[in-house]
Structure formats: structure tokens, C-alpha cells
Write an enzyme that holds these catalytic residues in place. Structure first.
Site, PDB file in Angstrom:
ATOM      1  N   TYR A  50       0.826  -1.211   0.000  1.00 21.64           N
ATOM      2  CA  TYR A  50       0.000   0.000   0.000  1.00 21.64           C
ATOM      3  C   TYR A  50       0.861   1.262   0.000  1.00 21.64           C
ATOM      4  O   TYR A  50       1.764   1.419   0.835  1.00 21.64           O
ATOM      5  CB  TYR A  50      -0.931   0.025   1.215  1.00 21.64           C
ATOM      6  CG  TYR A  50      -1.668   1.344   1.331  1.00 21.64           C
ATOM      7  CD1 TYR A  50      -2.714   1.646   0.464  1.00 21.64           C
ATOM      8  CD2 TYR A  50      -1.265   2.321   2.246  1.00 21.64           C
ATOM      9  CE1 TYR A  50      -3.369   2.858   0.531  1.00 21.64           C
ATOM     10  CE2 TYR A  50      -1.908   3.536   2.327  1.00 21.64           C
ATOM     11  CZ  TYR A  50      -2.958   3.814   1.470  1.00 21.64           C
ATOM     12  OH  TYR A  50      -3.583   5.024   1.522  1.00 21.64           O
ATOM     13  N   HIS A  80      -2.147  16.305  -2.368  1.00 25.88           N
ATOM     14  CA  HIS A  80      -2.611  16.387  -0.986  1.00 25.88           C
ATOM     15  C   HIS A  80      -2.340  17.743  -0.344  1.00 25.88           C
ATOM     16  O   HIS A  80      -2.844  18.017   0.750  1.00 25.88           O
ATOM     17  CB  HIS A  80      -1.957  15.284  -0.150  1.00 25.88           C
ATOM     18  CG  HIS A  80      -2.558  13.923  -0.372  1.00 25.88           C
ATOM     19  ND1 HIS A  80      -2.778  13.403  -1.625  1.00 25.88           N
ATOM     20  CD2 HIS A  80      -2.995  12.977   0.505  1.00 25.88           C
ATOM     21  CE1 HIS A  80      -3.318  12.195  -1.518  1.00 25.88           C
ATOM     22  NE2 HIS A  80      -3.468  11.923  -0.230  1.00 25.88           N
ATOM     23  N   ASN A 192       1.878  11.306   6.134  1.00 26.36           N
ATOM     24  CA  ASN A 192       1.012  10.464   6.949  1.00 26.36           C
ATOM     25  C   ASN A 192       1.525  10.512   8.388  1.00 26.36           C
ATOM     26  O   ASN A 192       2.649  10.111   8.655  1.00 26.36           O
ATOM     27  CB  ASN A 192       1.051   9.035   6.395  1.00 26.36           C
ATOM     28  CG  ASN A 192      -0.134   8.203   6.817  1.00 26.36           C
ATOM     29  OD1 ASN A 192      -0.069   6.992   6.814  1.00 26.36           O
ATOM     30  ND2 ASN A 192      -1.228   8.831   7.178  1.00 26.36           N
ATOM     31  N   TYR A 277     -18.295  30.301  45.790  1.00 27.20           N
ATOM     32  CA  TYR A 277     -17.519  29.191  45.245  1.00 27.20           C
ATOM     33  C   TYR A 277     -16.302  29.640  44.446  1.00 27.20           C
ATOM     34  O   TYR A 277     -15.278  28.959  44.422  1.00 27.20           O
ATOM     35  CB  TYR A 277     -18.399  28.329  44.329  1.00 27.20           C
ATOM     36  CG  TYR A 277     -19.437  27.498  45.030  1.00 27.20           C
ATOM     37  CD1 TYR A 277     -19.601  27.540  46.411  1.00 27.20           C
ATOM     38  CD2 TYR A 277     -20.271  26.654  44.301  1.00 27.20           C
ATOM     39  CE1 TYR A 277     -20.563  26.779  47.046  1.00 27.20           C
ATOM     40  CE2 TYR A 277     -21.238  25.883  44.927  1.00 27.20           C
ATOM     41  CZ  TYR A 277     -21.383  25.950  46.303  1.00 27.20           C
ATOM     42  OH  TYR A 277     -22.327  25.194  46.916  1.00 27.20           O
ATOM     43  N   ARG A 280     -13.827  30.029  47.173  1.00 27.04           N
ATOM     44  CA  ARG A 280     -13.676  28.893  48.088  1.00 27.04           C
ATOM     45  C   ARG A 280     -13.297  27.606  47.373  1.00 27.04           C
ATOM     46  O   ARG A 280     -12.562  26.771  47.905  1.00 27.04           O
ATOM     47  CB  ARG A 280     -14.986  28.702  48.843  1.00 27.04           C
ATOM     48  CG  ARG A 280     -14.903  27.657  49.926  1.00 27.04           C
ATOM     49  CD  ARG A 280     -16.169  27.386  50.714  1.00 27.04           C
ATOM     50  NE  ARG A 280     -17.346  28.085  50.330  1.00 27.04           N
ATOM     51  CZ  ARG A 280     -18.568  27.530  50.327  1.00 27.04           C
ATOM     52  NH1 ARG A 280     -18.713  26.254  50.647  1.00 27.04           N
ATOM     53  NH2 ARG A 280     -19.636  28.234  50.007  1.00 27.04           N
ATOM     54  N   PHE A 325      -2.100   6.416  12.316  1.00 23.80           N
ATOM     55  CA  PHE A 325      -2.335   7.802  11.904  1.00 23.80           C
ATOM     56  C   PHE A 325      -3.618   8.373  12.494  1.00 23.80           C
ATOM     57  O   PHE A 325      -3.863   9.575  12.412  1.00 23.80           O
ATOM     58  CB  PHE A 325      -2.431   7.866  10.365  1.00 23.80           C
ATOM     59  CG  PHE A 325      -3.367   6.841   9.787  1.00 23.80           C
ATOM     60  CD1 PHE A 325      -4.732   6.921   9.968  1.00 23.80           C
ATOM     61  CD2 PHE A 325      -2.855   5.762   9.078  1.00 23.80           C
ATOM     62  CE1 PHE A 325      -5.592   5.967   9.454  1.00 23.80           C
ATOM     63  CE2 PHE A 325      -3.713   4.789   8.548  1.00 23.80           C
ATOM     64  CZ  PHE A 325      -5.087   4.905   8.744  1.00 23.80           C
ATOM     65  N   GLU A 410     -12.095   6.096   4.500  1.00 27.28           N
ATOM     66  CA  GLU A 410     -11.698   6.649   5.799  1.00 27.28           C
ATOM     67  C   GLU A 410     -12.982   7.132   6.479  1.00 27.28           C
ATOM     68  O   GLU A 410     -13.320   8.313   6.458  1.00 27.28           O
ATOM     69  CB  GLU A 410     -10.667   7.761   5.583  1.00 27.28           C
ATOM     70  CG  GLU A 410      -9.400   7.189   4.961  1.00 27.28           C
ATOM     71  CD  GLU A 410      -8.554   8.218   4.224  1.00 27.28           C
ATOM     72  OE1 GLU A 410      -8.869   9.410   4.296  1.00 27.28           O
ATOM     73  OE2 GLU A 410      -7.578   7.796   3.570  1.00 27.28           O
TER      74      GLU A 410
END
Length: 500
Positions: A50, A80, A192, A277, A280, A325, A410
Site C-alpha cells: 500500500y 494532498h 502520513n 464558590y 472557596r 495515523f 476513511e
């Protein structure tokens, strides 16, 4: 500074982010070359691997001819590099380069030593790839931003040198570097991974830690300004609960208030039995924030040292396809840091509201004499409320969101990059809220003169007064807020906390 791949500390990563040089230890090339040789042997056997001799994502079934393997990697980077938005800040890009080099140098990515050396050369030469901030969903890694980073290595894309944006080829020329010709898998290994989301989350962590310390100082100062009690910080209370962050926070607040003449002046005969609060419960709230930060720090330290590309090459020469990834750990850590920043700001805003309310604080309304003629801190509190509200919206978890990508290959993503990216905006809001509280608390303590607060808190007041005078009558408020905010962002108040 020599950093061993797989063993970087937060201190070392922060130093690199802030500009320190990074070097790898002697002999780092051996496991890297072994993984390259192992991959070459598998390619020679004709096996389908791959991203090495196949397409990517949904196109993984497409085999690529041996003559086109280098072009495959170049095309991957070019296609990309689809990011958008403003470029990431220089410190974050430095950290990205460093973590990518450290990850590849662990020898499980089948990337030649010269690729890693090129990353380190960019870092050393101050040549920072121009990386658009938006465009990653945090799986399969930070693809778009890391593609923009990797383009510079092959003489494409753009880089930032100082304040100048130059073409990638020109940036390499100025550094005396030649563009890389990528080998099998090298483009995929470069883009990646989770280095962008991790770098952004680490930057958020470092900022949150400094704001947490500043908030302790501001909170303690507000206790004195409101003539609050230090009994809620008694160690016996917190030992009975046993939460480590709470115990440490209470100890820090005790140390900040120790020796305050203001506290001693109302130790007996105080009509107020319990404080609100926001005064405190500081150990409980800020302690929980500290525990979340410590957890995020552990997760992000592991991730900064991880190998997160795909496929991976084992020491035995096996090529394994997996999903390192997927940045879910980073997304969770970033979401927790967002909660921390939101809560720090929310609690501080409530203290500002208390100080400006004469019924709760016992101080002049809106911390100014001649109220009515003067509005004092009225609208400064409104600003703090607006910022706290904005942070609440920004704190919505991003890790629970997912949108399928790559034609549903994906099909579940982490959204870690967006989760980490919004931390800078939240930190900016929180710094402004703390600046307003420091101004208000310093003003409130002024009404108790000649009584003095503790030594560290008087030091904090002096730091405020270096840039902002006491509020005697109405004047332009924004410059005071901006001046103290700059001090907060520089960490000017963190040193007043013991161990800070």
C-alpha cells in the site's frame, strides 16, 4: 541539543519549539537504513504494498508500475497539499519538523536518512514550510498540512524565512540544499502522521500551564481583595478527598496568601461564614484542571515520540498496514485542554463579577469611588463575561464529530487538528480575562491600604502597576487590559507560584 528518537521529553520539545537546535545521537542512521533495505527487498519480490506501488485510500487496488514509483510520491505531495487558511505560527512549524524527523528516525517508516537530514537542515536553517492551518480531519494523519511541509523538501511549495515568504526551491537554494528525489513510500511517510495536531496540542498545553499558574496568582489576589478566607485551602480538607491536583493547588494558594496582613485583619469577627464558590472552590476546580493537563501531557509526550505513518516496516522486515495515523488520543487530549482553558476563564470571570459587586465584595461598586460619575470596571467585567461565554462555545468537544472522507474508505476520523487549532484562540480569550482580573484584584487590594497583602501577591500588584496605574477616575480601559494581557502572555506572573 541531542534528542533520542522515541525518548523526547516535554522540556526538550518545548526548547525546540522556542528555537533551540535539534540533533540526533550517533548511529541513528542504522535502523533507518535497515527499514529502507527491508522495503526494497519486498518491492523486488513484486508484492503489492500500500502506498508504495499502489494508489492511496480508495485507489489502493490500483497497481503502479516500477518506473512510476517516484512520480507516485511526487503526485501524492502535490495533490494532498490542499490546505487553506492562515499559515501556522513559526514555533508550531518548528515542532512539526522536529517531531516528523524524530518519528522517521525510529526506523519503522522506510525513509532514507537523507530525508530526515533534510528536515533537520530546514529546522537548523530557520526555513519553515508555509503550512495552511486548516484542512486536516486528523486521519489518515494530518495529510494536507504535512503535504505542504513536505513539498519544500522537493523544492516546491513555499517557505517562510524570517518574515519573507519564498518559493520552496529558492528556500533550499539559500540553505545550500538540493531538492530531494523521493524514493518508494517516502512521500507517504512524510505526509502520513499526527505531527501537526500534536504540535498544536503541545503548544496549547504549554500555554494552558502558564495560564493556570497565572490564574492561581489572580485568584489568590482576589481572595485578599474580597477579604476572603484561606480556611478552604487547609491541607486537611484536601487530604480527605485525595485528588492530587486539588492538593497541589491548595498548597499553592496557601503559599501565595501566607503572611497577608489583609487576611490577618479579619481572621476573627468576620460576619461572612463562607465565601462564594469562585473563591472557596479554587482548589477543587483548578486542581481538576491540573489533573487534566497532566493527563494530556502524558498522552502528548507519547504521541510526540510515536511512529504514526502507514504502512510500517518492522525490524524483521515485515510490512504492516494499520491505523496509527488516527489521532483520537490527540483529539481527546486537545478537548480536555479546551475544557481547562474554558474553566480557568470561567472561574476568573466569576471572581471579577464578585469584586465589582459591592454586596458580595464589600468594596465600592465597580471598584471606583464616586460611582455614578465613574463607571469603573463595569464594562471590563462585561468583556470578561463575553470572552468566557465565547470559550464555552469553543470548548464543545471536537472528538465526538466525524465526517467520512476518501469515498468512505476513511469512514471515521478524529478531528484532532481542529480540536487543537482552537486552543490558541481560547488561550487568547483566557489571557484577557486574567488580565482583567489582575487589574480588578489589584484595584480591590488598594482599598485596604495601608494593610498589605503577602509578599508574592504584592509582587504581582507591583507588576501590574508597572503598566497600569490605579483607577482613580474613568479613563480608557482597553490599553490597561492590553498591557497586562501582554504580561500574562509573557508569563510574568507564573514565577510568584512556588514551584511554578
Amino acid at each position: 541539543m541531542i534528542v533520542t528518537p522515541g525518548s523526547a521529553t516535554l522540556h526538550e520539545l518545548r526548547a525546540v519549539m522556542e528555537g533551540e537546535a535539534l540533533a540526533l545521537p550517533m548511529g541513528w542512521e542504522a535502523p533507518v537504513e535497515a527499514s529502507v533495505n527491508a522495503l526494497a527487498a519486498r518491492i523486488a519480490e513484486g508484492e503489492a504494498l500500500y502506498g508504495v506501488n499502489t494508489g492511496f485510500g480508495k485507489l489502493a487496488s490500483q497497481r503502479i508500475a516500477g518506473a512510476d514509483l517516484a512520480k507516485l510520491q511526487r503526485n501524492l505531495l502535490r495533490s494532498h497539499a490542499a490546505g487553506t487558511g492562515p499559515c501556522l505560527p513559526a514555533p508550531v512549524v518548528r515542532l512539526i519538523l522536529a517531531m516528523k524527523a524524530l518519528s522517521l528516525a525510529r526506523g519503522a517508516s522506510a525513509v532514507r536518512p537523507q530525508v530526515i537530514a533534510q528536515l533537520l537542515a530546514l529546522l537548523e536553517g530557520g526555513i519553515l514550510p508555509a503550512i495552511p492551518a486548516k484542512g486536516s480531519v486528523g486521519a489518515s494523519g494530518d495529510l494536507a498540512p504535512l503535504a505542504h511541509m513536505a513539498l519544500v523538501l522537493i523544492g516546491e511549495g513555499e517557505a517562510i524565512i524570517g518574515e519573507e515568504v519564498v518559493p520552496g526551491a529558492e528556500a533550499l537554494r539559500r540553505a545550500g540544499l538540493a531538492p530531494l528525489e523521493l524514493g518508494p513510500k517516502e512521500g507517504l511517510a512524510l505526509l502520513n502522521g499526527t505531527q501537526v495536531s500534536t504540535a498544536l496540542a503541545l503548544a496549547g498545553l504549554f500555554t494552558a500551564e502558564a495560564l493556570w499558574l497565572t490564574a492561581l496568582v489572580a485568584g489568590a489576589l482576589s481572595v485578599d481583595a474580597a477579604r476572603g478566607s484561606d480556611t478552604p485551602f487547609d491541607p486537611r480538607i484536601h487530604a480527605l478527598r485525595g485528588q492530587p491536583g486539588q492538593i497541589r493547588t491548595a498548597a499553592a494558594l496557601r503559599a501565595l496568601l501566607e503572611g497577608s496582613a489583609i487576611r490577618e485583619s479579619h481572621r476573627t469577627g468576620d460576619a461572612r461564614v463562607q465565601d462564594p464558590y469562585c473563591l472557596r472552590c479554587q482548589p477543587q476546580v483548578m486542581g481538576a484542571c491540573l489533573d487534566l493537563m497532566n493527563h494530556a501531557a502524558a498522552v502528548l509526550t507519547r504521541e510526540a515520540n510515536a511512529v504514526t505513518d502507514n504502512p510500517l516496516v518492522t525490524a524483521e522486515g515485515e510490512v504492516l498496514s494499520g491505523g496509527n495515523f488516527h489521532a483520537e488520543p490527540v483529539a481527546f487530549a486537545a478537548d480536555n485542554l479546551a475544557l481547562v482553558l474554558a474553566e480557568i476563564g470561567a472561574l476568573a470571570e466569576r471572581r471579577v463579577a464578585l469584586l465589582t459587586d459591592p454586596v458580595l465584595s464589600g468594596l465600592p461598586a465597580f471598584l471606583v469611588r464616586e460611582g455614578g460619575l465613574n463607571s469603573g470596571f463595569m464594562i471590563a467585567q462585561v468583556t470578561a463575561a463575553a470572552l468566557a461565554s465565547e470559550n464555552k462555545a469553543l470548548a464543545t468537544p471536537r472528538s465526538v464529530d466525524s465526517l467520512p472522507t476518501s469515498a468512505n474508505q476513511e469512514d471515521h476520523v478524529s478531528m484532532a487538528t481542529g480540536a487543537a487549532l482552537r486552543l490558541a484562540e481560547m488561550a487568547d480569550n483566557t489571557a484577557a480575562i486574567l488580565a482583567i482580573e489582575l487589574l480588578a484584584a489589584a484595584q480591590g487590594v488598594g482599598f485596604h491600604r495601608p494593610l498589605a497583602s503577602s509578599t508574592p501577591l504584592e509582587g504581582a500588584i507591583a507588576r501590574v502597576r508597572e503598566v497600569a496605574a490605579p483607577w482613580d477616575e474613568d479613563r480608557h480601559m482597553a490599553p490597561d487590559i492590553a498591557a497586562v494581557k501582554r504580561l500574562v502572555e509573557r508569563g510574568a506572573f507564573t514565577g510568584f507560584v512556588e514551584g511554578g
